[in-house]
Design a protein around this motif. Structure first.
Motif, PDB file in Angstrom:
ATOM      1  N   LYS A  33      63.205  33.555  44.606  1.00 59.34           N
ATOM      2  CA  LYS A  33      62.231  34.928  44.775  1.00 59.34           C
ATOM      3  C   LYS A  33      61.055  34.982  44.920  1.00 59.34           C
ATOM      4  O   LYS A  33      60.395  33.811  43.871  1.00 59.34           O
ATOM      5  N   PRO A  34      60.495  34.918  45.781  1.00 61.62           N
ATOM      6  CA  PRO A  34      58.741  35.518  46.114  1.00 61.62           C
ATOM      7  C   PRO A  34      58.112  35.716  45.036  1.00 61.62           C
ATOM      8  O   PRO A  34      58.297  36.460  44.817  1.00 61.62           O
ATOM      9  N   GLU A  35      56.923  34.793  44.555  1.00 60.59           N
ATOM     10  CA  GLU A  35      55.646  35.755  44.090  1.00 60.59           C
ATOM     11  C   GLU A  35      54.943  36.221  44.193  1.00 60.59           C
ATOM     12  O   GLU A  35      54.457  35.341  45.621  1.00 60.59           O
ATOM     13  N   SER A  36      54.385  37.616  43.998  1.00 56.97           N
ATOM     14  CA  SER A  36      52.974  38.077  45.102  1.00 56.97           C
ATOM     15  C   SER A  36      51.773  36.579  44.158  1.00 56.97           C
ATOM     16  O   SER A  36      51.587  37.133  42.416  1.00 56.97           O
ATOM     17  N   ILE A  37      50.761  36.540  44.807  1.00 59.13           N
ATOM     18  CA  ILE A  37      49.631  34.980  44.093  1.00 59.13           C
ATOM     19  C   ILE A  37      49.002  35.827  44.854  1.00 59.13           C
ATOM     20  O   ILE A  37      48.655  36.555  46.249  1.00 59.13           O
ATOM     21  N   SER A  38      47.781  36.359  43.649  1.00 60.42           N
ATOM     22  CA  SER A  38      46.334  36.139  44.273  1.00 60.42           C
ATOM     23  C   SER A  38      45.033  35.668  43.756  1.00 60.42           C
ATOM     24  O   SER A  38      45.648  34.785  41.877  1.00 60.42           O
ATOM     25  N   LEU A  39      44.039  35.301  44.215  1.00 59.01           N
ATOM     26  CA  LEU A  39      42.513  34.753  43.381  1.00 59.01           C
ATOM     27  C   LEU A  39      42.108  35.579  44.105  1.00 59.01           C
ATOM     28  O   LEU A  39      41.388  36.003  44.994  1.00 59.01           O
ATOM     29  N   THR A  40      40.880  35.672  42.792  1.00 58.98           N
ATOM     30  CA  THR A  40      40.042  37.168  42.643  1.00 58.98           C
ATOM     31  C   THR A  40      38.928  36.414  41.954  1.00 58.98           C
ATOM     32  O   THR A  40      39.059  35.167  41.234  1.00 58.98           O
ATOM     33  N   TRP A  41      37.730  37.017  41.889  1.00 58.62           N
ATOM     34  CA  TRP A  41      36.634  36.355  42.074  1.00 58.62           C
ATOM     35  C   TRP A  41      35.715  37.105  40.189  1.00 58.62           C
ATOM     36  O   TRP A  41      35.769  38.489  40.995  1.00 58.62           O
ATOM     37  N   ASP A  42      35.750  36.903  39.744  1.00 56.94           N
ATOM     38  CA  ASP A  42      35.101  38.190  38.004  1.00 56.94           C
ATOM     39  C   ASP A  42      33.529  37.249  38.528  1.00 56.94           C
ATOM     40  O   ASP A  42      33.406  36.447  37.011  1.00 56.94           O
ATOM     41  N   GLU A  43      32.132  37.086  39.033  1.00 59.01           N
ATOM     42  CA  GLU A  43      31.233  37.424  38.808  1.00 59.01           C
ATOM     43  C   GLU A  43      30.575  37.381  38.171  1.00 59.01           C
ATOM     44  O   GLU A  43      29.600  36.423  37.781  1.00 59.01           O
ATOM     45  N   PRO A  44      30.969  38.695  36.715  1.00 59.94           N
ATOM     46  CA  PRO A  44      30.131  38.225  35.389  1.00 59.94           C
ATOM     47  C   PRO A  44      30.644  37.370  34.205  1.00 59.94           C
ATOM     48  O   PRO A  44      29.669  36.674  34.009  1.00 59.94           O
ATOM     49  N   LYS A  45      31.757  36.894  35.027  1.00 63.77           N
ATOM     50  CA  LYS A  45      32.049  35.972  33.972  1.00 63.77           C
ATOM     51  C   LYS A  45      32.027  34.445  34.103  1.00 63.77           C
ATOM     52  O   LYS A  45      32.633  33.339  34.289  1.00 63.77           O
ATOM     53  N   ASP A  46      31.987  34.345  35.924  1.00 64.83           N
ATOM     54  CA  ASP A  46      31.679  33.231  36.706  1.00 64.83           C
ATOM     55  C   ASP A  46      32.717  32.454  36.214  1.00 64.83           C
ATOM     56  O   ASP A  46      33.046  31.219  36.577  1.00 64.83           O
ATOM     57  N   GLU A  47      34.502  32.828  36.559  1.00 64.35           N
ATOM     58  CA  GLU A  47      35.432  32.566  36.063  1.00 64.35           C
ATOM     59  C   GLU A  47      36.238  33.063  37.985  1.00 64.35           C
ATOM     60  O   GLU A  47      35.750  34.926  38.307  1.00 64.35           O
ATOM     61  N   PHE A  48      37.036  32.981  38.275  1.00 59.10           N
ATOM     62  CA  PHE A  48      37.986  32.665  39.504  1.00 59.10           C
ATOM     63  C   PHE A  48      38.972  32.890  38.704  1.00 59.10           C
ATOM     64  O   PHE A  48      39.587  32.979  37.584  1.00 59.10           O
ATOM     65  N   VAL A  49      40.188  33.885  38.643  1.00 58.73           N
ATOM     66  CA  VAL A  49      40.932  35.255  38.054  1.00 58.73           C
ATOM     67  C   VAL A  49      42.559  34.963  39.226  1.00 58.73           C
ATOM     68  O   VAL A  49      42.346  34.943  40.420  1.00 58.73           O
ATOM     69  N   LEU A  50      43.238  33.807  38.561  1.00 57.04           N
ATOM     70  CA  LEU A  50      44.320  33.405  39.739  1.00 57.04           C
ATOM     71  C   LEU A  50      45.684  34.610  39.076  1.00 57.04           C
ATOM     72  O   LEU A  50      45.532  33.850  37.379  1.00 57.04           O
ATOM     73  N   LYS A  51      46.817  34.778  40.258  1.00 55.43           N
ATOM     74  CA  LYS A  51      47.401  35.622  39.140  1.00 55.43           C
ATOM     75  C   LYS A  51      49.353  35.348  39.697  1.00 55.43           C
ATOM     76  O   LYS A  51      48.209  35.078  41.336  1.00 55.43           O
ATOM     77  N   ALA A  52      50.237  35.331  39.298  1.00 56.71           N
ATOM     78  CA  ALA A  52      51.066  34.794  40.026  1.00 56.71           C
ATOM     79  C   ALA A  52      52.121  36.071  39.194  1.00 56.71           C
ATOM     80  O   ALA A  52      52.300  35.234  37.974  1.00 56.71           O
ATOM     81  N   GLY A  53      53.314  36.712  40.109  1.00 55.32           N
ATOM     82  CA  GLY A  53      53.966  37.679  39.677  1.00 55.32           C
ATOM     83  C   GLY A  53      53.364  38.738  38.301  1.00 55.32           C
ATOM     84  O   GLY A  53      52.455  39.274  38.555  1.00 55.32           O
ATOM     85  N   ASN A  54      53.984  38.552  37.946  1.00 56.22           N
ATOM     86  CA  ASN A  54      53.139  39.353  35.956  1.00 56.22           C
ATOM     87  C   ASN A  54      51.688  38.145  34.915  1.00 56.22           C
ATOM     88  O   ASN A  54      51.104  39.072  34.435  1.00 56.22           O
ATOM     89  N   SER A  55      52.206  37.423  35.996  1.00 60.85           N
ATOM     90  CA  SER A  55      50.593  36.445  34.780  1.00 60.85           C
ATOM     91  C   SER A  55      49.676  35.808  35.255  1.00 60.85           C
ATOM     92  O   SER A  55      49.296  35.651  36.561  1.00 60.85           O
ATOM     93  N   THR A  56      48.947  36.190  34.441  1.00 61.77           N
ATOM     94  CA  THR A  56      46.783  35.899  34.987  1.00 61.77           C
ATOM     95  C   THR A  56      47.076  34.461  34.190  1.00 61.77           C
ATOM     96  O   THR A  56      46.795  33.877  33.221  1.00 61.77           O
ATOM     97  N   ILE A  57      46.338  33.990  34.904  1.00 64.15           N
ATOM     98  CA  ILE A  57      45.138  32.565  34.277  1.00 64.15           C
ATOM     99  C   ILE A  57      43.612  32.530  35.046  1.00 64.15           C
ATOM    100  O   ILE A  57      43.844  32.927  35.800  1.00 64.15           O
ATOM    101  N   ARG A  58      42.692  31.765  34.132  1.00 66.37           N
ATOM    102  CA  ARG A  58      40.876  32.119  34.472  1.00 66.37           C
ATOM    103  C   ARG A  58      40.754  30.692  34.047  1.00 66.37           C
ATOM    104  O   ARG A  58      40.964  30.049  33.913  1.00 66.37           O
ATOM    105  N   GLY A  59      39.743  30.325  35.187  1.00 69.10           N
ATOM    106  CA  GLY A  59      38.881  28.738  35.173  1.00 69.10           C
ATOM    107  C   GLY A  59      37.631  28.888  36.016  1.00 69.10           C
ATOM    108  O   GLY A  59      37.595  30.615  36.382  1.00 69.10           O
ATOM    109  N   GLY A  60      37.353  28.185  35.868  1.00 70.99           N
ATOM    110  CA  GLY A  60      35.209  27.956  35.220  1.00 70.99           C
ATOM    111  C   GLY A  60      35.116  27.900  36.652  1.00 70.99           C
ATOM    112  O   GLY A  60      35.669  27.127  37.189  1.00 70.99           O
TER     113      GLY A  60
END
Length: 239
Positions: free
Chosen positions: A40-67
């Motif tokens: 079953k394919p997961e929906s994956i996305s990468l967005t940018w949180d400029e105020p926090k200088d972090e990227f936001v990576l999502k896969a399915g219902n899970s989210t993780i952030r990175g500097g």
């Protein structure tokens, strides 16, 4: 960042940006891919949180952030680090220079997206659970080996020495030490003689090394970075 000579710049760029083996496409901000091998394919996305200088990576219902270094990543790439399983991994690249580039790797188990480690570059990843990673050290590329452990995390495989493999000409005579702790000279390099820098031994501080050098007379000894960069010519230095 300092500028390398044209030939060296091409060589370094090629090493650090070579296409990833077992990678799927160019960096993208969104995709639908089966990451955990359940069909079953997961929906994956990468967005940018400029105020926090972090990227936001999502896969399915899970989210993780990175500097990052203040620059939004171009996207993520799907890779297959171990072709013997059905899983795929995600890579987000940050950094703008040879010295600060990092590849952030993530895995998804069907519920949770987790970090499995960072490497400077994915110079070679052929799907056998091993990553070879090059990072520029001023006049040579340090090649590190990483491997997936039993828990699916990336661990470094330590090396006592790193291969260097560059040549230079002595412009000011200096001694080679007998070993890394004994500074007594095993040889004194003659002005105008050719040397080979064979290997680098890491010291305590990151990025500092002693170098194993072969003299024109076939003797081996140790030299400092200061002697090599200040008393020889012909090293492929940036700048």
């Amino acid at each position: 960042m300092q500028t390398k000579s044209p030939a060296l710049a091409v060589m370094t760029f090629t090493l650090l940006t070579a296409p990833l083996a077992h990678a799927q496409g160019e960096p993208t901000k969104s995709a639908s891919v089966d990451l955990n091998g359940d069909g079953k394919p997961e929906s994956i996305s990468l967005t940018w949180d400029e105020p926090k200088d972090e990227f936001v990576l999502k896969a399915g219902n899970s989210t993780i952030r990175g500097g990052t270094d203040g620059n939004a990543p171009d996207g993520f790439v799907v890779v297959d680090l171990d072709s013997s399983d059905k899983r795929k991994e995600l890579v987000v690249s940050t950094g703008q220079t040879d010295y600060d580039k990092q590849q952030h790797l993530y895995a998804f188990d069907g519920k949770t997206l987790k970090s499995i480690g960072n490497v400077p570059a994915l110079t070679e990843a052929k799907g056998n659970g091993i990553i070879l990673s090059d990072s520029w050290q001023g006049f040579w590329n340090r090649r590190d080996k990483y491997a997936l452990d039993k828990k699916g995390n990336i661990i470094e495989v330590p090396q006592e020495l790193y291969a260097v493999g560059v040549e230079a000409t002595v412009k000011q005579s200096f001694p080679l030490a007998r070993n890394r702790t004994d500074k007594s000279a095993v040889a004194t390099l003659a002005q105008g003689s050719k040397i080979q820098v064979l290997a680098a031994a890491p010291l305590g501080p990151p990025g500092e090394y002693l170098y194993l050098v072969k003299s024109a007379t076939g003797l081996l000894g140790w030299a400092t970075a200061k002697d090599l960069t200040g008393k020889t010519e012909g090293l492929p230095l940036a700048g």
